[in-house]
Write an enzyme that holds these catalytic residues in place. Structure first.
Site, PDB file in Angstrom:
ATOM      1  N   HIS A  18       3.387   1.484   1.564  1.00 41.60           N
ATOM      2  CA  HIS A  18       2.910   2.561   0.704  1.00 41.60           C
ATOM      3  C   HIS A  18       3.000   2.226  -0.781  1.00 41.60           C
ATOM      4  O   HIS A  18       2.108   2.566  -1.564  1.00 41.60           O
ATOM      5  CB  HIS A  18       3.701   3.839   1.015  1.00 41.60           C
ATOM      6  CG  HIS A  18       3.174   5.060   0.336  1.00 41.60           C
ATOM      7  ND1 HIS A  18       1.872   5.482   0.456  1.00 41.60           N
ATOM      8  CD2 HIS A  18       3.781   5.952  -0.490  1.00 41.60           C
ATOM      9  CE1 HIS A  18       1.696   6.588  -0.247  1.00 41.60           C
ATOM     10  NE2 HIS A  18       2.834   6.891  -0.837  1.00 41.60           N
TER      11      HIS A  18
ATOM     12  N   ASP B 184       0.741   0.697   5.362  1.00 41.81           N
ATOM     13  CA  ASP B 184       1.230   2.003   4.907  1.00 41.81           C
ATOM     14  C   ASP B 184       1.286   2.999   6.065  1.00 41.81           C
ATOM     15  O   ASP B 184       0.261   3.316   6.669  1.00 41.81           O
ATOM     16  CB  ASP B 184       0.294   2.525   3.806  1.00 41.81           C
ATOM     17  CG  ASP B 184       0.815   3.782   3.131  1.00 41.81           C
ATOM     18  OD1 ASP B 184       1.876   4.283   3.523  1.00 41.81           O
ATOM     19  OD2 ASP B 184       0.148   4.256   2.190  1.00 41.81           O
TER      20      ASP B 184
ATOM     21  N   SER C  41      -0.445   7.749  -4.267  1.00 41.10           N
ATOM     22  CA  SER C  41       0.095   8.716  -3.312  1.00 41.10           C
ATOM     23  C   SER C  41      -0.342  10.124  -3.726  1.00 41.10           C
ATOM     24  O   SER C  41      -1.534  10.405  -3.811  1.00 41.10           O
ATOM     25  CB  SER C  41       1.612   8.586  -3.235  1.00 41.10           C
ATOM     26  OG  SER C  41       2.112   9.305  -2.129  1.00 41.10           O
TER      27      SER C  41
END
Length: 410
Positions: A386, A354, A263
């Site tokens: 995610h 995601d 991320s």
């Protein structure tokens, strides 16, 4: 709460028990991030007094499980110690007429939580330390809190027996390969708690450096708020500063370092291999933010793109129809801006489901790398979101990460 080092940084807790109260009815017990640790706090909602009740001489992380009258059940763990149940109760002492509360903590043995001798032997070789990193750059207008040192957690499978309290006592004769691990968020924290993936990577012979760059939780509001508007610059500088320090201490060889992140940690990792292409020999990223100008039109949190790029003013300029100026700003903040300088092999692990950082972000970055002849490998998880945290996917993800780094580290 104050911005100075060592002061109470504020409350950073993700949840509160349904019954968190001690017997006085006005003091609640909760888990909160304090620097690179999670600690137990007792908060008196009448007086406003906040007390740390987990041991102050412990670098482990603690989490409260239950509270009954004045009895607290908690779990404690560290990178070298799997979770243990703890039983705590207060005992009062009187010092100079000032009544203070001291907590006694006992281990609760649970037979079914025992570990095999092989696991115990592997974990017994792991040591960790929290290192403070002074802030070097004065490029930005820094508040007092943003000038304070940030922290890293250095996890090593070798440790000198001369002095456990000396930060320079790490094994210096031979450096294991180093993985720089960067958390997402960016407003999150790498904690001194037990992690299966950390233990696995340690068992492969890697040292690990978890960087809690400015903007991480647990270091005060001023440090946290210093990052929005400075992403891709301040956080990059902090990571490189931390890497320089461990090299200077003899804990890593400059030619044997890789970077791993997911991320925002992936955003930061891909920034690093573009802005500092000679500092790392390989990278692995999980659902990375590679291009904010692409992400803003497809993510479920477009407002986040504005805040990270524009800072506090992002909430005021946010719109569902980004202008050319907005798109330009997002591109300027993005790792893909530096892709022409990337030359190290990159592994991308992408969750197809995601919604936070859609898979198109990673795929675009991978195609651009291939076009310029950089070695790249993409592993797609069709059913993952995610976090890529389904058990099988989590296992396959870090198995591939470990093997990927093994190809390029000495």
């Amino acid at each position: 709460m104050c911005p100075r080092e060592g002061c109470f940084p504020g409350l950073y807790c993700t949840n509160v028990l349904s019954h968190p109260w001690l017997s006085d009815g006005c003091t609640l017990v909760l888990s909160s991030i304090w620097g690179s640790m999670q600690v137990l706090l007792a908060v008196n909602v009448v007086s406003g007094k906040v007390s740390r009740i987990s041991p102050e001489n412990s670098n482990s992380s603690w989490s409260v499980l239950a509270v009954h009258d004045n009895i607290v059940l908690a779990v404690s763990s560290s990178p070298a110690n799997p979770p243990k149940l703890k039983y705590g109760c207060p005992s009062r002492i009187d010092t100079d007429n000032d009544e203070k509360t001291r907590w006694r903590w006992l281990d609760m043995p649970i037979p079914f939580m025992d570990y095999s001798e092989k696991v115990k032997a592997s974990l017994s070789s792991i040591e960790f330390n929290i290192l403070k990193i002074p802030v070097k750059d004065q490029e930005f207008l820094l508040t007092e809190g943003a000038k304070q040192p940030f922290e890293v957690i250095f996890v090593s499978s070798r440790f000198s027996s001369e002095s456990e309290s000396n930060e320079n006592a790490f094994w210096e004769d031979a450096c294991n390969p180093l993985i720089v691990v960067l958390h997402g968020g960016p407003h999150s924290t790498s904690l001194t708690s037990f992690s299966r993936t950390q233990a696995f990577l340690s068992s492969m012979g890697y040292n690990l450096l978890y960087v809690n760059y400015r903007g991480s939780l647990g270091f005060g509001e001023e440090a946290l708020q210093s990052l929005p508007g400075n992403v891709g610059r301040q956080d990059v500088a902090d990571v490189l500063n931390a890497v320089d320090l461990v090299i200077h201490k003899g804990l890593a060889l400059p030619t044997n370092i890789v970077v791993l992140g997911g991320s925002h940690g992936g955003f930061l990792s891909t920034h690093l291999i573009g802005q500092a292409p000679d500092r790392f020999v390989a990278a692995a990223v999980r659902n990375p933010v590679c291009n904010l100008s692409l992400m803003v039109g497809t993510t479920d949190i477009p407002d986040w793109c504005y805040v990270e790029a524009y800072g506090k003013n992002g909430k005021n300029v946010y719109t569902e129809a980004p202008s050319i100026e907005d798109i330009t700003m997002f591109y300027q903040c993005s790792p893909i801006r530096h892709i022409s300088k990337v030359k190290v092999p990159v592994l991308l692990l992408l969750g197809v489901q995601d919604l936070r950082v859609p898979v198109s972000n990673g795929l675009q970055y991978a195609r651009a790398l291939r076009e310029k002849g950089v070695e790249v490998k993409v592993i797609v998880f069709p059913n993952d979101v995610h976090s890529i945290d389904r058990p099988q996917s989590d296992f396959e993800s870090f198995l591939n990460i470990g093997l990927w780094f093994k190809r390029f580290l000495k």
